[in-house]
Design an enzyme around this catalytic site. Structure first.
Site, PDB file in Angstrom:
ATOM      1  N   ASP A  83       0.802  -1.221   0.000  1.00  0.00           N
ATOM      2  CA  ASP A  83       0.000   0.000   0.000  1.00  0.00           C
ATOM      3  C   ASP A  83       0.836   1.273   0.000  1.00  0.00           C
ATOM      4  OD1 ASP A  83      -2.616  -0.705  -0.132  1.00  0.00           O
ATOM      5  OD2 ASP A  83      -2.911  -0.860   2.023  1.00  0.00           O
TER       6      ASP A  83
HETATM    7  C1  BGC Z   1       0.507   1.349   6.240  1.00  0.00           C
HETATM    8  C2  BGC Z   1       0.117   0.167   5.386  1.00  0.00           C
HETATM    9  C3  BGC Z   1      -1.365   0.134   5.232  1.00  0.00           C
HETATM   10  C4  BGC Z   1      -1.870   1.467   4.736  1.00  0.00           C
HETATM   11  C5  BGC Z   1      -3.371   1.508   4.514  1.00  0.00           C
HETATM   12  C6  BGC Z   1      -0.095   2.612   5.704  1.00  0.00           C
HETATM   13  O1  BGC Z   1       0.214   3.686   6.539  1.00  0.00           O
HETATM   14  O2  BGC Z   1       1.905   1.451   6.285  1.00  0.00           O
HETATM   15  O3  BGC Z   1       0.607  -1.025   5.971  1.00  0.00           O
HETATM   16  O4  BGC Z   1      -1.704  -0.902   4.337  1.00  0.00           O
HETATM   17  O5  BGC Z   1      -1.485   2.481   5.601  1.00  0.00           O
HETATM   18  O6  BGC Z   1      -4.089   1.711   5.646  1.00  0.00           O
HETATM   19  C1  NOJ Z   2      -1.552  -3.624   5.593  1.00  0.00           C
HETATM   20  C2  NOJ Z   2      -2.788  -3.656   4.753  1.00  0.00           C
HETATM   21  O1  NOJ Z   2      -3.870  -4.095   5.516  1.00  0.00           O
HETATM   22  C3  NOJ Z   2      -2.614  -4.549   3.556  1.00  0.00           C
HETATM   23  O2  NOJ Z   2      -3.743  -4.468   2.723  1.00  0.00           O
HETATM   24  C4  NOJ Z   2      -1.373  -4.210   2.803  1.00  0.00           C
HETATM   25  O3  NOJ Z   2      -1.233  -5.161   1.774  1.00  0.00           O
HETATM   26  C5  NOJ Z   2      -0.162  -4.220   3.701  1.00  0.00           C
HETATM   27  N1  NOJ Z   2      -0.381  -3.334   4.805  1.00  0.00           N
HETATM   28  C6  NOJ Z   2       1.121  -3.834   2.970  1.00  0.00           C
HETATM   29  O4  NOJ Z   2       1.159  -2.476   2.699  1.00  0.00           O
END
Ligand code: BGC
Ligand code: NOJ
Length: 821
Positions: free
Chosen positions: A492
């Protein structure tokens, strides 16, 4: 106790399937979940947490202040006033000296026992299967030689159901609180007079000596919970809340001879009263449904019967998969805690934990599809329902709502869509469901697209959604022929279209993805995997033309990946919007990423040209540490607006070279695919919480559940866990251990057995329930190999080891003997 079993804060009790915490001052609050169906509670080792029905945002029943000081304050509290001395069995909030303490986090329950001055108070919290309520059982024992007359005060704060409003809109909320008290029952009925048809019941199953429903009366205005007025005064005030902050507290007066004990219970319930009639009299709510609940749980034996149901429920679920193998951590996690965590992630997705406030995120499209992979063997029917719910948040053009609310099942418009990996995970979850259950009828189940939900007759099916997903990736490709990335792929934080210079915007939603050229190698690898799954599905359905079409897509994407994504010693990660490469030796930082190695190898890239093995050796050389595989190297040292959030984190945490446990599991599976059982187990153990007990003051997280992230080698706190519980690691690790290492893989025609174990394992046994039968599988490894089945017998008869074990389907137990070599 062996160091494998114990930490300075507690130990595993494998026989009872509990983690026993022997001192309350754990390195962080250690959490458990109550509930398995629709009513859930978070419960820490000092009884902190809250409860909700279905949706932590829209139906929150009790209140919790996140990021409090201390972190965990407020929850299911009991105050004991024993001759003027006040203490809590769970230590907090009074934190009185000299309280002997033990907390047992079990499957769906938490038992906390405190003892002081010869008085023992045992509290047990659980949600009976199928019920929309929590039971708090209390047993008070006088272990002293004198008569004791302790007073006990229950305490929890009600939440006004909509959690965000509850913690932000005080100009309204301070004026709306309403309760009723009837006998030992407290009814929290705020907003019932207007649009709600539900209320919260908090009742005691025994007569009470008083009550309080006003927080100001019970705690005080200037006091904290540790010095709450009523328990220190030893007398309830019978306050009836009008506005401000309604709470529930009961006073119980006990008279215990030496050696005597008394047990009773409290029920905290979500009650839908219905409309017939809503009120008995003006301002007097019809409480008939609530009354029936109190009556039910006041009957002798009702609470213990409910607890026995819970135990039977979990015994049956876990009985679907049990292993006996030479590694204590793998065995413990696979048999109990890993499966248990899979239930939590299935139910919570990423919504409510100690790190997720239950407000920000509901059910994630990609998250929930992956969570299913570790859950489907437990309750396939619930997986079926979930798959259809998730699919219904896909739009007809192939994009998906990234998240949806569990209560409404409607996509969340704030975050929207355009994460171009989302739709592909639906293929994985659907195929896993069919392989487990054999139920291909799900493919024909009517399933509307979110933008066509208004149509009265639904003509689209789940299979249409899968086709739309595959077609979407084939269509949405960039200049190199790789899939476009959109806002991000699984990572993400790899935001190649964001270019954000504005601190007040979200990296996930900012930026225009429409004319972007940024491409993802990871999505290409995931696509390979998904296209092969679709081909296999069509072959199973005898639809060979469709299977061939999928093989064609596969071949085209594979050719592209091999042509444009090989960097010399590993697969690159992406092409940025300006066409430059990401994850290459030519980059100064972020030269090698984990996700594309995992997915390209799992998708079958590099299988015939040595690249798969070389990519994995590069992972070992550049990314592997004793605490797991870091996400990329070198970590980014400065914010790069071309790459987005991944460069926003300090080096060594989260997506910037943290050990993101979730993606480690793909590497574990890739080692299994390459036949490297020793590496697979070594890597598996590197992130395994049970194996962290001898470094628990560094690790800090719960030793019984996976953490989303462990700080990487670039961070000063290398080895520290964060974001425990709600992570895709749970499901994928269960896939690793059950299907990769132990090699018991559901397939359309039956169970396949293809282990990949360390060479020094003499063997193992697995009991696996599958489509109504039980398979008692014994694997022997006389030649000390990792992989390769040389003989397979079903009920004593030799069968072809390259084929799945045929489904017998008579509901009985079958012996399966496997010889490796
Ligand atoms: C986090 C991710 C997460 C994303 C969406 C980011 O700040 O690092 O792990 O998937 O937020 O909520
Ligand atoms: C947490 C999120 O819930 C997931 O959807 C995502 O793939 C990982 N972070 C990696 O960014």
């Amino acid at each position: 106790m062996k160091p494998e079993t114990a930490s300075p804060y507690g130990h595993f009790d494998d026989a009872t399937r509990e983690y026993v915490i022997t001192r309350p001052d754990t390195p962080l609050p250690w959490l458990n979940y109550l509930g398995q169906d629709e009513f859930f509670g978070l419960c820490t080792n000092t009884a902190g947490g809250y409860s909700f029905w279905k949706d932590a945002k829209l139906r929150r029943l009790t209140r919790y202040r996140y990021n409090n000081v201390p972190y965990d304050l407020g929850g299911r509290y009991f105050y004991v006033n024993d001759g003027g001395e006040v203490w809590n069995p769970g230590w907090k909030p009074v934190k009185a000296k000299g309280v002997k303490y033990e907390c047992r986090h079990g499957l769906g329950y938490t038992r906390i026992v405190g003892e002081r001055d010869g008085l023992e108070v045992e509290t047990l919290f659980f949600v009976p299967p199928g019920e929309n309520l929590e039971v708090w059982k209390v047993t008070v024992r006088n272990k002293s030689a004198q008569r004791k007359t302790p007073k006990l005060f229950s305490y929890q704060e009600f939440c006004f159901f909509e959690a965000l409003n509850d913690m932000t809109n005080y100009q309204r909320t301070y004026s709306i609180g309403e309760v009723e008290v009837e006998g030992s029952a407290i009814y929290h009925k705020t907003e019932f007079r207007e649009r709600r048809n539900h209320y919260t019941l908090f009742a005691c199953t025994r007569p009470i000596a008083g009550f309080d429903t006003s927080r100001d009366a019970f705690v005080g205005i200037h006091e904290g919970l540790h010095e709450a007025k009523v328990p220190f005064a030893g007398q309830a005030t019978n306050s009836v809340a009008f506005g401000w902050n309604p709470i529930g507290s009961h006073q119980i007066n006990l008279d215990l001879a030496p050696g005597a004990e008394e047990s009773f219970a409290f029920v905290l319930a979500y009650v839908e009263q219905g409309e017939a009639p809503k009120f008995d009299a003006p301002f007097v709510m019809n409480k008939s449904v609530g009354r029936a609940i109190v009556e039910k749980y006041s009957a002798p034996g009702a609470v213990d019967a409910a607890l026995a149901n819970l135990k039977a429920y979990w015994d049956a679920l876990l009985g679907n998969f049990q292993v006996d193998c030479p590694n204590e951590h793998a065995q413990r996690m696979a048999n109990t805690w890993n499966q248990y965590q899979c239930m939590a992630t299935f139910n919570m997705s990423r919504s409510a934990s100690m790190y997720e406030t239950g407000i920000g995120r509901g059910m994630g499209f990609r998250d929930s599809n992956q969570d299913l992979l570790g859950f489907v063997h437990m309750i396939p029917s619930r997986a079926r329902e979930r798959i259809l719910d998730i699919a219904a948040t896909q739009l007809s053009d192939g994009t998906c709502y990234h998240q949806y609310q569990p209560l409404t099942k409607k996509g969340n418009a704030d975050i929207g869509g355009d994460f171009y990996d989302d739709h592909l995970w639906l293929v994985l979850s659907t195929c896993a469901y069919i392989k487990e259950s054999g139920d291909t009828s799900i493919l024909q189940a009517p399933c509307a697209y979110a933008d066509k939900a208004y149509e009265n007759v639904v003509t689209d099916t789940l299979l249409d959604h899968l086709e739309t997903s595959i077609a979407y990736t084939m269509k949405k490709r960039g200049p190199n022929g790789l899939p476009l990335i959109g806002h991000a792929d699984w990572n993400d934080c790899l935001n190649l279209n964001c270019f954000s210079t504005e601190p007040n915007e979200s990296f996930q939603t900012a930026g225009d993805v429409r004319d972007s050229k940024a491409e993802s190698v990871m999505i290409a690898g995931l696509f390979l995997y998904a296209a092969r799954e679709m081909a296999g599905l069509y072959e199973h359905l005898d639809r060979n033309t469709d299977a061939a079409r999928m093989h064609g897509h596969y071949a085209e994407m594979l050719e592209t990946v091999e042509r444009v994504s090989w960097d010399g010693a590993w697969y690159t990660r992406a092409y940025a919007a300006d066409g430059s490469v990401v994850g290459s030796h030519t980059n100064a930082e972020g030269k090698i990423f984990i996700e594309s190695q995992g997915w390209c190898v799992l998708g079958g890239a590099g299988a015939n040209n040595g690249r798969a093995r070389q990519a994995m050796e590069s992972v070992h050389q550049h990314l592997y540490t004793k605490n797991g595989v870091v996400l990329q190297q070198p970590a980014y040292s400065a914010y790069d607006l071309r790459l987005g959030e991944v460069t926003s984190y300090p080096p060594g945490v989260k997506e910037n070279a943290g050990i993101f446990s979730h993606n480690n599991t793909w590497i574990h599976l890739a080692w299994c695919q390459l036949g490297e059982g020793d590496r697979a187990l070594e890597y598996y153990l590197s992130i395994c919480p049970s194996a962290k007990q001898d470094q628990i003051d560094t690790y800090r997280g719960e030793p019984y559940v996976y953490a989303q992230m462990i700080a990487g080698k670039d961070a000063p706190c290398f080895g520290e866990a964060k974001n425990n519980w709600l992570t895709g690691t749970a499901a994928w690790t269960f896939v690793v251990v059950s299907q990769g290492l132990l090699g018991i893989k559901p397939d359309y025609a039956g169970l396949r057995v293809a282990p990949c174990i360390p060479k020094d394992w003499p063997g193992f046994t697995v009991t696996r329930r599958f489509r109504g039968d039980t398979y008692a599988i014994t694997v022997r490894n006389p030649d000390g190999v990792s992989k390769g089945v040389k003989a397979l017998r079903l009920n004593g008869t030799e069968i072809d080891p390259t084929k799945p074990i045929p489904v017998v389907g008579d509901g009985s137990t079958h012996s399966v003997d496997v010889v490796l070599g």
